[in-house]
Design a protein around this motif. Structure first.
Motif, short mmCIF file in Angstrom:
data_model
loop_
_atom_site.label_atom_id
_atom_site.label_comp_id
_atom_site.label_asym_id
_atom_site.label_seq_id
_atom_site.Cartn_x
_atom_site.Cartn_y
_atom_site.Cartn_z
N TRP A 76 0.82 -1.21 0.00
CA TRP A 76 0.00 0.00 0.00
C TRP A 76 0.85 1.26 0.00
O TRP A 76 0.45 2.29 -0.54
N LYS A 82 1.60 1.66 -3.58
CA LYS A 82 0.44 2.13 -4.32
C LYS A 82 0.23 3.63 -4.09
O LYS A 82 -0.02 4.38 -5.04
N VAL A 83 0.34 4.06 -2.84
CA VAL A 83 0.12 5.48 -2.54
C VAL A 83 1.20 6.34 -3.20
O VAL A 83 0.91 7.36 -3.82
N GLY A 116 0.95 6.37 -6.83
CA GLY A 116 -0.27 7.12 -7.12
C GLY A 116 -0.04 8.62 -7.16
O GLY A 116 -0.78 9.36 -7.81
N LEU A 117 1.03 9.10 -6.49
CA LEU A 117 1.34 10.53 -6.51
C LEU A 117 1.57 11.02 -7.93
O LEU A 117 1.19 12.13 -8.29
N ALA A 170 -1.75 -1.69 -11.33
CA ALA A 170 -1.50 -1.56 -9.90
C ALA A 170 -0.16 -2.23 -9.63
O ALA A 170 0.31 -3.03 -10.45
N THR A 202 -7.24 -2.67 2.19
CA THR A 202 -6.31 -1.63 2.62
C THR A 202 -6.16 -1.70 4.14
O THR A 202 -7.17 -1.83 4.83
N ILE A 219 -2.60 3.64 6.84
CA ILE A 219 -1.36 3.53 6.05
C ILE A 219 -0.41 4.64 6.46
O ILE A 219 -0.76 5.82 6.40
N TYR A 222 5.28 13.27 4.51
CA TYR A 222 3.93 12.70 4.34
C TYR A 222 2.89 13.67 4.92
O TYR A 222 1.81 13.84 4.36
N ARG A 231 -0.32 15.45 2.91
CA ARG A 231 -1.72 15.33 3.31
C ARG A 231 -2.31 16.65 3.80
O ARG A 231 -3.50 16.72 4.10
#
Lengths: 430, 182
Positions: free
Chosen positions: A159, A162-163, A166-167, A187, A284, A288, A298, A302
């Motif tokens: 994950w 993936k995150v 994903g950016l 993925a 998930t 995370i 991080y 966010r």
């Protein structure tokens, strides 16, 4: 270049003389980290962390090569071979815990090294190139650490991958094709795992190369020091060996005691229990989080929860990357001619009561769930972070009245420069 | 015989021509090598071969969802209950972050079947709500636990950081009860 009073390498016997004539490698080492490198006599323990970070790089390469002998980068078996290392391979548990905690200690050393640079303005002329190369090393190390964390193919590995991949999807127009290209699928799967392993093995050697450039650039002006006053004369320096090999050796001993305490008694304290569950693309984890050393960045990612011209997601991505990229500009943002924070009353206050608490808040928020009050706190801290570097530093450097500097390093150490032992090649005081 | 080394009137001699030709050939050759090096990272044939999925939706009860796998990613198939359809249609679509009506997100004649990717459009987590008992968020659809995005019964983003609605993949009804995704 070195100072004129630097000791010259003298081969001890016919053999070393023969080697020196054919390939002066011992001479290079002698001038780089031996008695041939004069270093300011007043370095404090904050100056240990470059050597400690270099030590960690070697540690990670050695334990990593060993782990790669037992690991298989295939999504079917990656998790199982990681457990195989833990349970079946002789000393495998120790190698893996050394490698996993080694990454944390590498970042600990890097962060102290970087913030030493912030406080003492180590980035200022004539040392801009050392600083720029250092930021490159930091970025490469972050990429390497991220890809390494994916390899055990646990839930956090998957994950996290993936995150972070994903950016790239946030980039307008090319984002989605770029993301699919980066992970080699829709993925993260076998293709992503394999390329991450390949790059995780390669990048440390690239880092080692940039470290050599970093040290090369360092040896042109020579090391900075806590007063920020440049070396003027022979009495301002001592040879790297034995003075700083001994001081760094002592620091290394302390560092290793702390490291061993983690490896042997708290090996999973800095990890996440979820990563002992095999990757599952359909579920998930509830929470995370990246490894602790990515928390501040991080939190910046966010902190953006509202759209303003660009989407909130793209703002977050841009802010996270630029939070580090703006370090490249630091040598030109800080115009003060005085380097050390010891002689900069205003700069010093913003460092201790602005930047450090700001990083602490970002650190806490990065590890916390995305809910109040953490969202608001990370927004405030993110705003301060950028204001600190882009507004406060330039303004402070133009309005601040620095405190008087010592005449020389010798005066700072001995209280007077009169007893300075002047070498024959001393540059006259100006 | 001596080569002619004098520069002709137009200023371009044989050597210039050879230089430009050699550098151009090397440049084209370099690009020809770089292309496969970049292209090899794109999805391979076996990954692309898995790019369609067939599903039977007849067993899904109103108000229930199933989780399937499409391109190794979760796919949510939901048969909306009448009150869920009413809730989705009660909202003015133009007031939403990603304006879409429920009808635009479903197929004609199958207005109660909502097919979406189970991938949060923020950073790719799997939202909760497709399985009985999970948190469905403030709008009774899906809720992403990673960064708190709330989706409504039509899978539209209503609150939180996600920029767009849950993606509706390309699919079609191949019979009254079967869909082919991809």
């Amino acid at each position: 270049m070195s100072f004129p009073w630097a000791k010259e390498y003298k081969p001890a016997n016919d053999f070393t003389k023969w080697v020196d004539e054919k390939l002066p490698l011992p001479r290079l080492v002698y001038n780089a980290v031996g008695a041939g490198y004069p270093v300011p006599r007043n370095l404090n323990y904050m100056w240990n962390f470059g050597v400690l970070a270099g030590f960690c790089l070697v540690l990670q390469i050695i334990t990593g090569v060993v782990l790669a002998m037992h690991y298989a980068a295939n999504a079917e078996v990656a998790f199982a071979t990681t457990e195989h290392i833990m349970r079946n391979v002789n000393w495998g548990w120790m190698m893996r815990y050394m490698h996993a905690n080694g990454a944390s200690f590498f970042f600990l050393a890097l962060y102290i090294h970087i913030f030493r640079g912030f406080f003492y303005s180590s980035y200022k002329a004539p040392r801009e190139m050392i600083w720029l190369l250092g930021v490159v090393i930091f970025l490469l190390t972050m990429a390497t650490a991220f890809m390494g964390y994916v390899l055990p193919w646990g839930q956090m590995s998957f994950w996290g991958a993936k995150v972070i991949t994903g950016l790239f999807g946030a980039i307008p127009l090319v984002g989605e094709p770029l993301q699919i290209w980066l992970v080699g699928g829709f993925a993260p799967d076998n293709a992503a795992l394999n390329r991450f392993f390949s790059l995780h093995f390669l990048l440390p050697f690239v880092i080692a190369g940039v470290v050599i450039l970093h040290i090369w650039a360092l040896h042109i002006p020579g090391s900075s020091n806590p007063t920020g006053v440049e070396v003027k004369q022979e009495s301002d320096t001592v040879p790297f060996h034995p003075y700083y090999t001994a001081k760094d050796g002592f620091g290394l001993g302390v560092f290793l005691i702390l490291y061993a305490a983690f490896v042997f008694f708290l090996p999973n304290l800095l990890g996440h229990a979820d990563n002992y569950i095999e990757a599952n693309p359909l579920a998930t984890p509830a929470h995370i989080v990246p490894e602790w050393y990515f928390y501040p960045f991080y939190a910046i990612l966010r902190a953006f929860t509202f759209d303003f011209v660009l989407s909130a997601k793209l703002w977050g991505v841009l802010a996270m990357f630029s939070s580090i990229l703006l370090w490249f500009l630091l040598p030109w943002l800080d115009r003060s001619p005085v380097r050390s924070g010891h002689y900069r009353p205003l700069f010093r206050k913003f460092f201790w009561f602005g930047l450090i608490p700001c990083m602490a808040v970002l650190f806490v928020c990065g590890g916390a769930p995305a809910e109040e009050p953490y969202v608001m706190l990370s927004q405030i801290a993110t705003a301060y972070y950028f204001i600190h570097f882009l507004v406060i530093i330039p303004i402070v450097s133009s309005i601040e009245k620095p405190e008087p500097l010592p005449y020389s390093i010798t005066e700072a150490v001995l209280g007077s420069d009169k007893d300075a032992v002047l070498g024959e090649n001393t540059t006259p005081a100006t | 015989m001596m080569a002619d080394t004098t520069v002709p009137a137009d200023g371009v001699d044989r050597r210039d021509f050879i230089n430009i030709a050699a550098v151009s050939a090397a440049g084209v050759g370099g690009l020809a090598v770089v292309f496969p090096l970049i292209s090899q990272m794109a999805p391979s044939a076996d990954v692309l071969a898995e790019s369609t999925t067939e599903l039977d939706v007849s067993a899904i009860e109103p108000g229930q969802s199933i989780k399937a796998v499409f391109r190794k990613q979760p796919l949510f198939v939901k048969r909306l209950a009448p009150q869920e359809i009413a809730a989705a249609n009660a909202v003015d679509a133009s007031s939403l972050r990603d304006p879409q009506t429920l009808a635009e997100r479903t197929k004609e004649g199958h207005g109660d079947i909502l097919v979406t990717m189970g991938v949060c459009t923020h950073l790719g987590c799997v939202p909760l709500g497709a399985v009985e008992g999970e948190n469905k968020g403030e709008f009774d659809g899906y809720f992403c636990p990673c960064h708190g995005s709330h989706y409504d019964t039509a899978g539209r983003i209503r609150k939180g950081p996600a920029p767009t609605n849950l993606e509706v993949p390309d699919y079609e009804f191949t019979s009254d009860t079967t869909i082919t995704v991809g």
